[in-house]
Write a protein that holds these residues in place. Structure first.
Motif, PDB file in Angstrom:
ATOM      1  N   ALA A   1    -110.596 -53.017  -3.097  1.00 53.54           N
ATOM      2  CA  ALA A   1    -109.733 -53.552  -2.326  1.00 53.54           C
ATOM      3  C   ALA A   1    -108.295 -53.433  -2.623  1.00 53.54           C
ATOM      4  CB  ALA A   1    -110.362 -55.217  -2.037  1.00 53.54           C
ATOM      5  N   VAL A   2    -107.354 -53.245  -1.892  1.00 55.58           N
ATOM      6  CA  VAL A   2    -105.771 -53.090  -2.261  1.00 55.58           C
ATOM      7  C   VAL A   2    -105.076 -53.555  -1.062  1.00 55.58           C
ATOM      8  CG1 VAL A   2    -104.277 -51.499  -3.202  1.00 55.58           C
ATOM      9  CG2 VAL A   2    -106.713 -50.919  -3.489  1.00 55.58           C
ATOM     10  N   TYR A   3    -104.078 -54.374  -1.647  1.00 52.01           N
ATOM     11  CA  TYR A   3    -103.039 -54.942  -0.674  1.00 52.01           C
ATOM     12  C   TYR A   3    -101.799 -55.079  -1.215  1.00 52.01           C
ATOM     13  CZ  TYR A   3    -104.551 -59.326  -2.097  1.00 52.01           C
ATOM     14  OH  TYR A   3    -104.961 -60.558  -3.117  1.00 52.01           O
ATOM     15  N   SER A   4    -100.520 -55.105  -0.640  1.00 48.67           N
ATOM     16  CA  SER A   4     -99.459 -55.279  -1.216  1.00 48.67           C
ATOM     17  C   SER A   4     -98.985 -56.971  -1.148  1.00 48.67           C
ATOM     18  CB  SER A   4     -98.155 -54.972  -0.389  1.00 48.67           C
ATOM     19  OG  SER A   4     -98.297 -53.450  -0.696  1.00 48.67           O
ATOM     20  N   MET A   5     -98.147 -57.457  -2.175  1.00 53.45           N
ATOM     21  CA  MET A   5     -97.730 -58.805  -2.350  1.00 53.45           C
ATOM     22  C   MET A   5     -96.584 -59.158  -3.027  1.00 53.45           C
ATOM     23  SD  MET A   5    -100.581 -59.893  -5.191  1.00 53.45           S
ATOM     24  CE  MET A   5     -99.630 -61.327  -5.648  1.00 53.45           C
ATOM     25  N   PRO A   6     -96.042 -60.102  -2.950  1.00 56.98           N
ATOM     26  CA  PRO A   6     -94.459 -60.369  -3.869  1.00 56.98           C
ATOM     27  C   PRO A   6     -94.913 -60.128  -5.112  1.00 56.98           C
ATOM     28  CG  PRO A   6     -95.067 -62.167  -2.263  1.00 56.98           C
ATOM     29  CD  PRO A   6     -96.155 -61.376  -2.277  1.00 56.98           C
TER      30      PRO A   6
ATOM     31  N   ARG B   1    -116.460 -56.481 -12.610  1.00 58.30           N
ATOM     32  CA  ARG B   1    -115.590 -57.076 -11.828  1.00 58.30           C
ATOM     33  C   ARG B   1    -114.366 -56.531 -12.551  1.00 58.30           C
ATOM     34  NH1 ARG B   1    -118.836 -58.559  -9.155  1.00 58.30           N
ATOM     35  NH2 ARG B   1    -119.242 -60.382  -8.014  1.00 58.30           N
ATOM     36  N   MET B   2    -113.235 -55.933 -11.914  1.00 60.18           N
ATOM     37  CA  MET B   2    -111.993 -55.564 -12.318  1.00 60.18           C
ATOM     38  C   MET B   2    -110.805 -55.821 -11.659  1.00 60.18           C
ATOM     39  SD  MET B   2    -109.301 -53.302 -12.706  1.00 60.18           S
ATOM     40  CE  MET B   2    -109.504 -51.725 -12.028  1.00 60.18           C
ATOM     41  N   VAL B   3    -109.813 -56.614 -11.786  1.00 61.62           N
ATOM     42  CA  VAL B   3    -108.723 -56.849 -11.202  1.00 61.62           C
ATOM     43  C   VAL B   3    -107.408 -56.359 -11.739  1.00 61.62           C
ATOM     44  CG1 VAL B   3    -107.317 -58.900 -10.103  1.00 61.62           C
ATOM     45  CG2 VAL B   3    -110.055 -59.073 -10.671  1.00 61.62           C
ATOM     46  N   SER B   4    -106.496 -55.649 -10.861  1.00 63.86           N
ATOM     47  CA  SER B   4    -105.214 -55.339 -11.589  1.00 63.86           C
ATOM     48  C   SER B   4    -104.051 -55.660 -10.613  1.00 63.86           C
ATOM     49  CB  SER B   4    -105.387 -53.759 -11.810  1.00 63.86           C
ATOM     50  OG  SER B   4    -105.335 -53.287 -10.713  1.00 63.86           O
ATOM     51  N   THR B   5    -102.906 -55.791 -10.994  1.00 63.97           N
ATOM     52  CA  THR B   5    -101.787 -55.851 -10.384  1.00 63.97           C
ATOM     53  C   THR B   5    -100.714 -55.067 -11.068  1.00 63.97           C
ATOM     54  OG1 THR B   5    -100.305 -57.420  -9.193  1.00 63.97           O
ATOM     55  CG2 THR B   5    -101.169 -58.203 -11.344  1.00 63.97           C
TER      56      THR B   5
ATOM     57  N   HIS C   1     -91.879 -50.060  -7.564  1.00 69.21           N
ATOM     58  CA  HIS C   1     -90.615 -49.998  -7.847  1.00 69.21           C
ATOM     59  C   HIS C   1     -89.685 -49.658  -6.368  1.00 69.21           C
ATOM     60  CE1 HIS C   1     -89.686 -45.474  -7.651  1.00 69.21           C
ATOM     61  NE2 HIS C   1     -91.240 -45.485  -8.075  1.00 69.21           N
ATOM     62  N   GLN C   2     -90.230 -48.989  -5.538  1.00 70.04           N
ATOM     63  CA  GLN C   2     -89.562 -48.470  -4.191  1.00 70.04           C
ATOM     64  C   GLN C   2     -89.325 -49.792  -3.296  1.00 70.04           C
ATOM     65  OE1 GLN C   2     -92.248 -47.051  -5.328  1.00 70.04           O
ATOM     66  NE2 GLN C   2     -92.496 -44.741  -5.122  1.00 70.04           N
ATOM     67  N   THR C   3     -90.253 -50.825  -3.447  1.00 69.97           N
ATOM     68  CA  THR C   3     -90.161 -52.191  -2.556  1.00 69.97           C
ATOM     69  C   THR C   3     -89.935 -53.234  -3.280  1.00 69.97           C
ATOM     70  OG1 THR C   3     -92.518 -52.574  -2.722  1.00 69.97           O
ATOM     71  CG2 THR C   3     -91.780 -50.869  -0.990  1.00 69.97           C
ATOM     72  N   GLY C   4     -90.111 -53.348  -4.422  1.00 66.71           N
ATOM     73  CA  GLY C   4     -89.677 -54.527  -5.324  1.00 66.71           C
ATOM     74  C   GLY C   4     -91.177 -55.409  -5.238  1.00 66.71           C
ATOM     75  N   GLN C   5     -92.054 -54.985  -4.435  1.00 70.98           N
ATOM     76  CA  GLN C   5     -93.217 -55.810  -4.415  1.00 70.98           C
ATOM     77  C   GLN C   5     -94.370 -55.418  -5.477  1.00 70.98           C
ATOM     78  OE1 GLN C   5     -94.182 -54.927  -0.161  1.00 70.98           O
ATOM     79  NE2 GLN C   5     -94.283 -57.074  -0.006  1.00 70.98           N
ATOM     80  N   ALA C   6     -95.474 -55.760  -5.208  1.00 73.13           N
ATOM     81  CA  ALA C   6     -96.475 -55.535  -6.335  1.00 73.13           C
ATOM     82  C   ALA C   6     -97.660 -55.019  -5.290  1.00 73.13           C
ATOM     83  CB  ALA C   6     -96.721 -56.639  -7.280  1.00 73.13           C
ATOM     84  N   ARG C   7     -98.833 -54.456  -5.959  1.00 69.80           N
ATOM     85  CA  ARG C   7     -99.984 -54.140  -5.553  1.00 69.80           C
ATOM     86  C   ARG C   7    -101.138 -54.936  -6.168  1.00 69.80           C
ATOM     87  NH1 ARG C   7     -97.634 -51.372  -1.792  1.00 69.80           N
ATOM     88  NH2 ARG C   7     -98.340 -49.331  -1.250  1.00 69.80           N
ATOM     89  N   ALA C   8    -101.908 -55.715  -5.660  1.00 71.90           N
ATOM     90  CA  ALA C   8    -103.038 -56.312  -5.982  1.00 71.90           C
ATOM     91  C   ALA C   8    -104.307 -55.420  -5.876  1.00 71.90           C
ATOM     92  CB  ALA C   8    -103.178 -57.667  -5.422  1.00 71.90           C
ATOM     93  N   ALA C   9    -105.349 -55.033  -6.928  1.00 70.32           N
ATOM     94  CA  ALA C   9    -106.388 -53.966  -6.526  1.00 70.32           C
ATOM     95  C   ALA C   9    -107.631 -54.775  -7.294  1.00 70.32           C
ATOM     96  CB  ALA C   9    -106.212 -52.778  -7.359  1.00 70.32           C
TER      97      ALA C   9
ATOM     98  N   PRO D   1    -106.446 -66.535  -8.440  1.00 63.55           N
ATOM     99  CA  PRO D   1    -106.164 -67.572  -7.303  1.00 63.55           C
ATOM    100  C   PRO D   1    -104.716 -67.235  -6.711  1.00 63.55           C
ATOM    101  CG  PRO D   1    -107.383 -68.664  -8.914  1.00 63.55           C
ATOM    102  CD  PRO D   1    -106.903 -67.276  -9.508  1.00 63.55           C
ATOM    103  N   ARG D   2    -103.777 -66.735  -7.621  1.00 65.67           N
ATOM    104  CA  ARG D   2    -102.341 -66.603  -7.035  1.00 65.67           C
ATOM    105  C   ARG D   2    -102.388 -65.405  -6.381  1.00 65.67           C
ATOM    106  NH1 ARG D   2     -97.900 -67.195 -11.452  1.00 65.67           N
ATOM    107  NH2 ARG D   2     -96.545 -67.372  -9.406  1.00 65.67           N
ATOM    108  N   LEU D   3    -103.191 -64.114  -6.716  1.00 64.67           N
ATOM    109  CA  LEU D   3    -103.218 -63.078  -6.141  1.00 64.67           C
ATOM    110  C   LEU D   3    -104.180 -63.221  -4.607  1.00 64.67           C
ATOM    111  CD1 LEU D   3    -104.512 -60.489  -8.771  1.00 64.67           C
ATOM    112  CD2 LEU D   3    -102.227 -61.089  -8.129  1.00 64.67           C
ATOM    113  N   LEU D   4    -104.998 -63.972  -4.531  1.00 62.85           N
ATOM    114  CA  LEU D   4    -105.601 -64.193  -3.402  1.00 62.85           C
ATOM    115  C   LEU D   4    -105.017 -65.066  -2.359  1.00 62.85           C
ATOM    116  CD1 LEU D   4    -109.488 -64.726  -4.614  1.00 62.85           C
ATOM    117  CD2 LEU D   4    -108.415 -62.670  -3.643  1.00 62.85           C
TER     118      LEU D   4
END
Length: 407
Positions: free
Chosen positions: A182-187, A204-208, A212-220, A255-258
């Motif tokens: 699962a992947v999505y964009s977030m602040p 389990r593996m989680v990454s964020t 740089h193009q948007t100033g956002q982050a991805r959560a995976a 929890p903050r990613l979710l």
């Protein structure tokens, strides 16, 4: 001029369309996603070896390299342990001289921009029926008027409509490898910029990581389950619940990613599965990329596989211009070993990406840090012996330049 319909406008579809146009064909690309949504989101993907060479031959390498993720450091963490920091630039150099990591959406946009001026794109539509009478294929669409083509190619991903219509139901050719992505964009909550944070635990593996193009982050999120989960691959709300249930008690920064899961408009979720068809062509219909031979999302080098096989398919169709079905057969023969090696390597890669035991969890950061410390030539040797490394280096690109008919 022979007309070829391509279903799918992600990676394989536009690469195929680009080269078909250069060889004097008239390609049309139909894409279910509306134009305004096309090219948004997606996780970071890699182009290796021959995939990079395809980009060079398309004169897109400078743009792709400029749009790369630019992640320079990775911090690998485990519950109750100190983080291990890895130099991504050094690790990348050890993988290959020809390698780039780029967000799938960025790559898709660049490929579209390179083809939009001389390739017909039909967004917000999909193929409804296909009728191959031996001399051509009559196609009906969900919205557009029926049309006839000399050939139809499914480049429409793991859940391919073309494959379902011509080769049968997905369930009969899908091999589930036990994992989910699962992947999505977030602040950018952690001011990541060029850093990636990774946390691993058993299954389990989680990454964020920063974008740089948007100033956002991805959560995976990657995880594995003992049994396959029943879900509808078009039901995004059901998929969000699956991710929330799988990681609701995880701890760390999850929890903050979710908190941003529900609002993400580019949310992507799918099973890590393979497509195991014995053949990718039938009459005047063929398959390329994940539609024909998905090695497994995020673990099998599928993006490079899509680019390279699309390039070869276009060249073989041009070489067999008067007999397109034979071009499909020749393409299949040329890329089969390349495809088989990628699919064989993917299950082994998943075991290292998603640790399956406490011992594996301890080894992941240690092994990664040790690999980075090795001299670059030794790193390259290790990568060359890796299953995916072998696969991605197994198909030198043929030269079809003598077949080009348009500037």
């Amino acid at each position: 001029m022979q007309r070829i319909l391509i279903s799918g406008a992600s990676v394989a579809g536009p690469v195929l369309a680009y080269w078909l146009r250069r060889y004097g064909f008239e390609p049309t690309v139909v894409e279910r996603t509306p134009a305004l949504r096309h090219g948004l989101g997606g996780h970071a993907v890699d182009l290796f070896g021959s995939g990079v060479e395809v980009a060079r031959r398309m004169e897109l390498w400078a743009q792709i390299h400029e749009a790369r993720t630019q992640t320079t450091t990775m911090s690998v963490e485990r519950h109750g342990k100190r983080p291990v920091t890895v130099d991504i630039d050094r690790l990348s150099a050890g993988i290959s001289d020809r390698h780039v990591e780029i967000l799938r959406g960025e790559l898709t946009k660049l490929l579209y921009e390179a083809t939009r001026s001389d390739v017909e794109y039909v967004f917000g539509d999909s193929i409804a029926t296909l009728d191959d009478d031996g001399d051509g294929v009559d196609v009906t669409f969900e919205h557009a008027a029926p049309r006839r083509f000399d050939l139809v190619i499914g480049a429409d991903g793991m859940h391919s409509t073309v494959r379902r219509l011509v080769f049968g139901p997905e369930e009969a050719v899908r091999r589930h490898l036990g994992g989910y992505l699962a992947v999505y964009s977030m602040p950018d909550l952690f001011a990541l910029q060029d850093r990636m944070l990774v946390h691993v635990s058993v299954d389990r593996m989680v990454s964020t990581y920063g974008v740089h193009q948007t100033g956002q982050a991805r959560a995976a999120f990657l995880f594995r389950t003992a049994t396959e989960l029943p879900y509808d691959y078009r039901d995004r709300e059901q998929q969000r619940r699956i991710v929330a249930d799988a990681f609701g008690e995880y701890g760390w920064t999850v929890p903050r990613l979710l908190e941003h899961l529900a609002a993400a408009d580019d949310f992507y979720f799918d099973a890590i599965s393979q497509i195991t068809l014995d053949s990718w062509q039938r009459g005047r219909v063929g398959l390329v990329g994940d539609a024909g031979f998905c090695p497994g999302p995020a673990i099998g080098g599928g993006t490079s596989l899509a680019a390279v096989t699309a390039y070869v398919l276009a060249g073989e169709l041009a070489a067999a211009r008067s007999d397109l079905p034979s071009g499909l057969r020749n393409y299949e023969r040329k890329v089969r070993e390349f495809v088989d090696l990628s699919r064989a390597a993917a299950p082994k890669v998943m075991k290292s990406v998603i640790p399956g035991s406490a011992t594996a969890v301890r080894l992941v950061p240690w092994a990664t840090a040790m690999l980075v410390r090795l001299p670059t030539p030794v790193q390259k040797l290790v990568w060359a012996q890796n299953g995916v490394g072998k696969a991605l280096g197994s198909l030198p690109l043929p030269n079809y330049s003598d077949l080009i008919r348009t500037p």
